[in-house]
Design a protein around this motif. Structure first.
Motif, PDB file in Angstrom:
ATOM      1  N   VAL A   1      33.607   3.867 -31.395  1.00 62.68           N
ATOM      2  CA  VAL A   1      33.473   5.325 -31.512  1.00 62.68           C
ATOM      3  C   VAL A   1      34.276   5.825 -32.713  1.00 62.68           C
ATOM      4  CG1 VAL A   1      34.027   7.528 -30.412  1.00 62.68           C
ATOM      5  CG2 VAL A   1      32.997   5.688 -29.070  1.00 62.68           C
TER       6      VAL A   1
ATOM      7  N   LEU B 142      38.815  13.865 -30.294  1.00 64.88           N
ATOM      8  CA  LEU B 142      37.671  13.174 -29.721  1.00 64.88           C
ATOM      9  C   LEU B 142      38.208  12.060 -28.835  1.00 64.88           C
ATOM     10  CD1 LEU B 142      35.577  12.846 -33.004  1.00 64.88           C
ATOM     11  CD2 LEU B 142      35.625  14.746 -31.397  1.00 64.88           C
TER      12      LEU B 142
ATOM     13  N   PRO C 270      36.950   9.028 -25.965  1.00 63.30           N
ATOM     14  CA  PRO C 270      36.018   8.331 -25.067  1.00 63.30           C
ATOM     15  C   PRO C 270      36.504   8.445 -23.630  1.00 63.30           C
ATOM     16  CG  PRO C 270      36.550   6.973 -26.976  1.00 63.30           C
ATOM     17  CD  PRO C 270      37.511   8.124 -26.988  1.00 63.30           C
TER      18      PRO C 270
ATOM     19  N   VAL D 125      33.537  11.785 -25.489  1.00 69.64           N
ATOM     20  CA  VAL D 125      32.429  10.838 -25.605  1.00 69.64           C
ATOM     21  C   VAL D 125      32.330  10.155 -24.249  1.00 69.64           C
ATOM     22  CG1 VAL D 125      31.512   8.824 -26.795  1.00 69.64           C
ATOM     23  CG2 VAL D 125      32.822  10.547 -28.069  1.00 69.64           C
TER      24      VAL D 125
ATOM     25  N   THR E  36      30.590  17.553 -25.049  1.00 71.20           N
ATOM     26  CA  THR E  36      30.435  16.134 -24.734  1.00 71.20           C
ATOM     27  C   THR E  36      29.372  15.501 -25.623  1.00 71.20           C
ATOM     28  OG1 THR E  36      28.795  16.589 -23.005  1.00 71.20           O
ATOM     29  CG2 THR E  36      31.099  16.446 -22.325  1.00 71.20           C
ATOM     30  N   ILE E  37      29.556  14.218 -25.883  1.00 69.20           N
ATOM     31  CA  ILE E  37      28.543  13.392 -26.534  1.00 69.20           C
ATOM     32  C   ILE E  37      28.376  12.152 -25.680  1.00 69.20           C
ATOM     33  CG2 ILE E  37      27.930  12.058 -28.590  1.00 69.20           C
ATOM     34  CD1 ILE E  37      29.693  13.934 -30.235  1.00 69.20           C
TER      35      ILE E  37
ATOM     36  N   LEU F  75      27.789   8.478 -24.888  1.00 70.07           N
ATOM     37  CA  LEU F  75      28.027   7.276 -25.686  1.00 70.07           C
ATOM     38  C   LEU F  75      26.713   6.606 -26.097  1.00 70.07           C
ATOM     39  CD1 LEU F  75      29.872   5.061 -26.875  1.00 70.07           C
ATOM     40  CD2 LEU F  75      29.828   3.963 -24.617  1.00 70.07           C
TER      41      LEU F  75
ATOM     42  N   LEU G 214      25.297   8.439 -28.887  1.00 72.78           N
ATOM     43  CA  LEU G 214      26.091   8.185 -30.091  1.00 72.78           C
ATOM     44  C   LEU G 214      25.692   6.856 -30.730  1.00 72.78           C
ATOM     45  CD1 LEU G 214      29.855   8.754 -30.618  1.00 72.78           C
ATOM     46  CD2 LEU G 214      28.953   6.463 -30.943  1.00 72.78           C
TER      47      LEU G 214
END
Length: 783
Positions: free
Chosen positions: A401, A464, A466, A485, A500-501, A503, A506
């Motif tokens: 990431v 950021l 995870p 993430v 939020t993203i 994973l 991404l």
């Protein structure tokens, strides 16, 4: 009539009503009347009438307690939703098993109408007073499960799931009872389920549907409810099809149907398990016949089954499967990994390590075996999985990431939002004990477009992170600007008010910059709600504190024989620091909380955008006192201020991003009570220490500010009372900030931020608002 004379028996049947009856009222006639008043429909269905019940009780071979218990158990049976079913090889095994469990932690009552009440035992701790001392003792707590012999070799058990599991484990030990498991479906059900948006039922009305996630900007949970039916609303052309449409059928959490004949409500829950999802009917207070009728209509119209488990990979939910595997679920891995396409395996393979084991676990009851058997001795299931291990490489996820964000262009543009991020820079950093990816950028946006508060060119610091499970505590404590993430169990979490993203998104995307912009916009919008929620609670605490000052309660509290005060007893310096931070953060969103354990730093940093010269920056220290004479600023604290002024100015983010090499603008003391006569001596001490450190020719050119809690609350009230205009119009916000900065600025010395300061800010803001046609501008903005 020879009715039971046990108080405990009648309390079980009648509850508080029995306790509220006087001894003279507890006649056989009155007790039976109360039974019939409560459960007359049950009495009529079982015994034909009230007189039929009396005749049964008075019959020669009758057991009155068993007869009345049957009425009570039948009522409870109909109140409960369908539960677990257990099948036996032959009818005699049923009786043998009930006898067997009666010798352990269960009590079994066999009643009429094929009803069985199974009492389950659990030890609970309860306090008792003995010899003027309260101690905890373990008591036996008995709770009933309600069973019925549906067929000679089949019984159904209803009641609390935890108690049912306890009984199921007991059945599994002997192996004579096999739990009836749902079969695994081989088809997709989503296309059929999506017909709820248009399919009209002749006997049922769909009155409520909840989606656990929607296509709204924040992915919010969505509930649509209408007792007349929601199908017409679901199909209405005014509904945005990208928000509510058959395409989000997979996000359904539950459905509620109203029986047109009886008006009873049945709830259909979508239960999500590791191996798939199933449909469970919750039909409390609905009899078995009506429940089966409702199930039959729903199964036939929507082509679903209440007796099946629907695997995710057949429902086009690949992302959910990938995140289940990334949560470390061995069940999900064993069930779905081989079903995945190679491109999806390639996404998660770098992060998972699968280790085989020689043991096997029953798919139904989780009994373990050294060798794979043909049939489970516990529940009769023929499905087994190996007891393997699945580990997740979270370090590798973080590094990948980080590398993806490090490859971002320095300028990212979103044409859809008309937003531009410039000077994007990312680096790894630690906050507390957690690793983060720190991102710095400037954000610009044209007036009136997009989601942020204003159109000025601001510099931002985002973290950021995870996230596979729970949010790090520091995120909430310090209200950090954060984008998560998400993977594993966090993928399904309702991370309200955070960007939020996913994973998997991404790893797949070629436009990570656009995903970052979307997440930042969502995070910022959500942050406003986070700040205001915390600030309102903080304001309540600070107003209560101020009332103690105004009424003299603090003076009484501090005396040797003063009264107790629950609020002051519990209100600590730490709570005061948090409340001050939450108020400042709500008004000035760039404010940061510092004061880390073991670090020599001020408690926080007030940051106010100044369109004329960048940012006004000042460290602040909340000082709570319960001394009516005021907080005593000791010499060591005064000496620290000079150190703070130098160290804060040299902080990387302040020096490189906010002040561009210039010193910070002030240091602020915030207290409920200041000690008279300390302002000038404090400044002199700080000035002397500053000159000593920097050299004789150096002079302290920034002010020391003294801010009382009541005036901080005044400033917060000004902000809250004009919140809409401050947030919607950049010009109004700019005026407010300029006037606050003006009241906090001076060439050295000290500033007492007081009532007059607030009045000048309020007056300037009113003048700015009077120059605007508010109603017209709000209308224009809405359009």
């Amino acid at each position: 009539m020879n009715l039971p004379d046990s108080d405990e028996f009648w309390r079980l049947l009648l509850g508080r009503k029995y306790d509220n009856m006087s001894s003279s009222d507890r006649t056989d006639e009155n007790l039976l009347n109360e039974i019939y008043r409560r459960d007359g429909d049950i009495v009529d269905s079982v015994y034909g009438s009230k007189q039929g019940l009396i005749s049964e009780i008075q019959s020669e071979d009758s057991d009155p307690e068993k007869v009345l218990s049957t009425v009570w158990a039948e009522s409870k049976w109909q109140q409960k939703s369908p539960g677990d079913r257990f099948e036996f090889d032959n009818p005699d095994d049923v009786e043998e098993e009930l006898e067997r469990i009666s010798d352990s932690n269960f009590v079994v009552d066999r009643l009429h109408q094929n009803l069985i009440v199974i009492w389950t035992q659990k030890q609970v701790s309860r306090p008792r007073e003995a010899d003027q001392t309260v101690r905890s003792y373990l008591d036996d707590d008995w709770s009933p499960l309600f069973g019925r012999r549906v067929e000679p070799t089949l019984i159904e058990i209803r009641g609390q799931r935890r108690r049912r599991n306890q009984l199921g484990s007991e059945f599994a030990e002997e192996g004579s009872a096999q739990k009836v498991l749902k079969e695994r479906a081989d088809e997709s059900v989503l296309d059929d389920l999506s017909t709820i948006f248009g399919e009209q039922l002749e006997s049922l009305d769909l009155v409520e549907v909840q989606f656990r996630q929607s296509k709204l900007p924040n992915g919010s949970q969505l509930t649509i409810r209408n007792l007349s039916g929601v199908q017409a609303d679901l199909q209405d052309e005014s509904i945005n099809p990208s928000v509510v449409s058959p395409q989000i059928a997979s996000k359904i959490a539950y459905l509620k149907f109203r029986d047109q004949r009886t008006d009873n409500i049945a709830k259909i829950n979508v239960e999500r398990l590791n191996r798939g999802f199933s449909f469970e009917i919750q039909a409390n207070y609905i009899n078995d016949e009506e429940t089966e009728d409702i199930k039959e209509v729903i199964e036939s119209k929507f082509n679903i089954s209440f007796e099946k488990v629907y695997p995710y990979h057949l429902q086009y939910q690949t992302d959910f499967i990938l995140h289940q595997i990334l949560s470390g679920s061995i069940e999900a891995y064993d069930t779905y990994y081989e079903e995945l396409e190679d491109r999806d395996k390639d996404l998660i393979d770098p992060y998972i390590e699968y280790q085989e084991d020689n043991q096997f676990v029953c798919w139904g009851c989780r009994t373990e075996y050294d060798e794979e058997p043909d049939v489970c001795e516990g529940c009769g299931s023929e499905s087994f999985e190996s007891k393997d291990a699945l580990s997740i490489d979270e370090e590798q996820i973080f590094e990948d990431v980080r590398d993806r964000f490090s490859d971002l262009d320095s300028t990212i543009v979103s044409d859809e939002r008309d937003v531009k991020l410039q000077g994007v820079h990312t680096e790894e950093t630690e906050v507390g004990t957690s690793r983060y990816i720190r991102t710095l950028f400037r954000r610009t946006q044209d007036s009136g477009k997009g989601g942020l508060e204003a159109t000025q060119d601001y510099r931002y610091e985002y973290f950021l992170h995870p996230l596979s499970g729970r949010k790090p505590q520091r995120i909430g404590q310090y209200l950090l600007n954060t984008v998560f993430v998400t993977y594993g169990t966090a993928f399904e979490q309702e991370l309200e008010n955070f960007g939020t993203i996913n994973l998997i998104d991404l790893l797949r995307t070629d436009e990570l910059g656009i995903l970052l912009i979307e997440a930042v916009e969502k995070s910022h919008r959500g942050a406003q709600d986070r700040y205001r929620t915390r600030a309102k609670k903080a304001a309540k605490n600070l107003r209560q504190l101020q009332s103690k000052v105004d009424t003299g309660a603090i003076e009484d509290y501090g005396s040797d024989d003063g009264p107790e005060d629950d609020f002051l007893d519990e209100y600590s310096a730490k709570k005061f620091e948090k409340d001050v931070f939450h108020l400042l953060k709500s008004i000035f969103n760039f404010t940061e909380r510092w004061g880390r354990e073991g670090k020599k730093e001020t408690d926080g940093c007030l940051i106010i955008p100044d369109d004329n010269r960048g940012y006004w920056v000042g460290g602040y220290d909340p000082k709570l006192t319960m001394d009516i004479r005021g907080y005593n600023l000791r010499s060591t604290e005064k000496d620290k201020v000079a150190y703070y002024l130098l160290e804060e100015s040299n902080r990387e983010y302040i020096s490189d991003v906010l002040k561009r090499g210039d010193p910070i603008d002030a240091h602020i003391f915030i207290s409920d009570i200041f000690r008279e006569g300390q302002f000038e001596p404090t400044v002199e001490r700080v000035r002397d220490w500053f000159s000593l450190v920097e050299g004789d020719d150096s002079d302290l050119e920034v002010p020391i500010i003294f801010l009382r809690v009541n005036h901080l609350l005044d400033l917060f009230d000004i902000f809250e009372s004009n919140y809409t205009f401050l947030r919607e119009y950049p010009g109004v916000m700019e005026t407010f900030r300029e006037e606050v900065i003006s009241e906090l600025s001076a060439d050295g010395g000290y500033i007492e931020f007081d009532e007059e300061s607030c009045n000048r800010i309020r007056k300037k803001l009113i003048q700015e608002l009077d120059t605007r046609d508010k109603d017209r501008q709000i209308q224009d903005y809405a359009e």
